[in-house]
Design a protein around this motif. Structure first.
Motif, PDB file in Angstrom:
ATOM      1  N   ASP A  52     -75.235  67.098 -15.611  1.00 36.72           N
ATOM      2  CA  ASP A  52     -73.944  66.593 -16.085  1.00 36.72           C
ATOM      3  C   ASP A  52     -72.791  67.502 -15.649  1.00 36.72           C
ATOM      4  O   ASP A  52     -71.900  67.829 -16.435  1.00 36.72           O
ATOM      5  CB  ASP A  52     -73.945  66.449 -17.606  1.00 36.72           C
ATOM      6  CG  ASP A  52     -72.850  65.504 -18.101  1.00 36.72           C
ATOM      7  OD1 ASP A  52     -72.401  64.660 -17.302  1.00 36.72           O
ATOM      8  OD2 ASP A  52     -72.449  65.610 -19.268  1.00 36.72           O
ATOM      9  N   TYR A 100     -74.137  62.365 -17.683  1.00 34.32           N
ATOM     10  CA  TYR A 100     -74.198  61.758 -19.007  1.00 34.32           C
ATOM     11  C   TYR A 100     -72.802  61.403 -19.514  1.00 34.32           C
ATOM     12  O   TYR A 100     -72.406  60.251 -19.548  1.00 34.32           O
ATOM     13  CB  TYR A 100     -74.919  62.688 -19.984  1.00 34.32           C
ATOM     14  CG  TYR A 100     -76.338  62.994 -19.575  1.00 34.32           C
ATOM     15  CD1 TYR A 100     -77.335  62.003 -19.606  1.00 34.32           C
ATOM     16  CD2 TYR A 100     -76.710  64.255 -19.143  1.00 34.32           C
ATOM     17  CE1 TYR A 100     -78.639  62.270 -19.224  1.00 34.32           C
ATOM     18  CE2 TYR A 100     -78.014  64.539 -18.768  1.00 34.32           C
ATOM     19  CZ  TYR A 100     -78.975  63.544 -18.805  1.00 34.32           C
ATOM     20  OH  TYR A 100     -80.251  63.808 -18.423  1.00 34.32           O
ATOM     21  N   THR A 101     -72.057  62.421 -19.928  1.00 36.08           N
ATOM     22  CA  THR A 101     -70.731  62.168 -20.494  1.00 36.08           C
ATOM     23  C   THR A 101     -69.620  62.860 -19.717  1.00 36.08           C
ATOM     24  O   THR A 101     -68.542  62.296 -19.547  1.00 36.08           O
ATOM     25  CB  THR A 101     -70.682  62.649 -21.957  1.00 36.08           C
ATOM     26  OG1 THR A 101     -71.035  64.044 -22.019  1.00 36.08           O
ATOM     27  CG2 THR A 101     -71.644  61.843 -22.820  1.00 36.08           C
TER      28      THR A 101
END
Length: 286
Positions: free
Chosen positions: A146, A228-229
């Motif tokens: 990430d 992911y984020t």
């Protein structure tokens, strides 16, 4: 050699091939302009009678479709667009820089065996799904999950075999005597390559750069499993336009796809002269 005359049959075949090739682009553009009521219409609506830009507005304002009774779009596409641009550009530049140095070294200073092409291209012989999990494990150990650094690193790793081998073919077609003449004039090996070799194969460099950029810009599997984020890209963002009430937001997906095509179209148009030269460079052997 004379050009082959364009007969009616050949013109018909070319027109049919062009129509088949451009139809997906036409359909995506038309879908991006359709209101939600036309997305799943039966029979299909080819050209919307009331085109709208609501799908494009939704990419930057998730509440834009509420006027049509749709909600559930959670985030704008701006981070994905900027993320794709950052990762694709930096990864392409690194892949080309490393690949160019490797190509010159392999072409000019290495004694290659018949297995060399297999070794260089072996990294691309496995499907991304087969090597994604090992990369996730390795990147988790060094805290690159990430992160843009991890995404750029994997993009460079998977495109480097292509950039190296494509650029090597252009260097191979360049006579060594040109570099030797530069060194006789007092240039070092490094400066001979920087001032002579690279400028003379710039068409091939531009063509390879465009090819690598397309691979990085459209990559999905690694971006999906390694982000992911904090990090997201356009291909991953496309898969997120699904709501519990309306299902797949085809118009919004099409709008983002249209925006994703623009950099490739503009870049291809800007370097079309170099691209054409690069794709034919080496077609005539010495």
């Amino acid at each position: 050699m004379q050009n082959r005359p364009l007969t009616p049959l050949l013109a018909l075949v070319l027109a049919a091939a062009l129509a088949v090739t451009l139809f997906p682009v036409f359909w995506v553009v038309m879908t991006s302009l359709k209101p939600p009521t036309d997305w799943n219409a039966a029979p299909a609506i080819w050209v919307p009678s009331e085109p709208t830009l609501a799908n494009f507005r939704t990419l930057f304002d998730p509440s834009a479709l509420e006027a049509y009774g749709l909600s559930g779009v959670s985030q704008p596409a701006t981070p994905a667009i900027l993320g794709s641009l950052l990762a694709a550009v930096l990864a392409t530049l690194l892949s080309i820089a490393i690949g160019l140095a490797s190509a010159i070294g392999l072409s000019r200073y290495a004694k290659l065996s018949k297995w060399t092409p297999l070794v260089i291209l072996s990294g691309r012989m496995f499907p991304p799904a087969a090597i994604a999990v090992p990369f996730v494990i390795m990147f988790s150990a060094v805290n690159l999950i990430d992160s843009y650094a991890g995404l750029i690193a994997i993009y460079v790793a998977v495109t480097l075999p292509f950039s190296t081998w494509m650029l090597k073919s252009f260097v191979d077609d360049l006579p060594r005597e040109i570099e030797q003449a530069a060194m006789l004039d007092g240039r070092s090996r490094l400066m001979a390559h920087l001032l002579v070799t690279i400028p003379l194969i710039k068409g091939g460099v531009f063509a390879t750069t465009m090819f690598i950029f397309i691979l990085n810009w459209s990559e999905f599997m690694f971006a999906l499993v390694l982000s992911y984020t904090s990090v997201t890209t356009i291909p991953v963002q496309l898969a997120k336009y699904v709501t519990a009430t309306a299902g797949t937001l085809y118009g919004v997906q099409a709008a983002l796809a249209v925006l994703a095509m623009l950099p490739l179209i503009l870049a291809g148009y800007a370097i079309q002269g170099h691209l054409a030269r690069g794709m034919t460079f080496g077609a005539v052997k010495r």
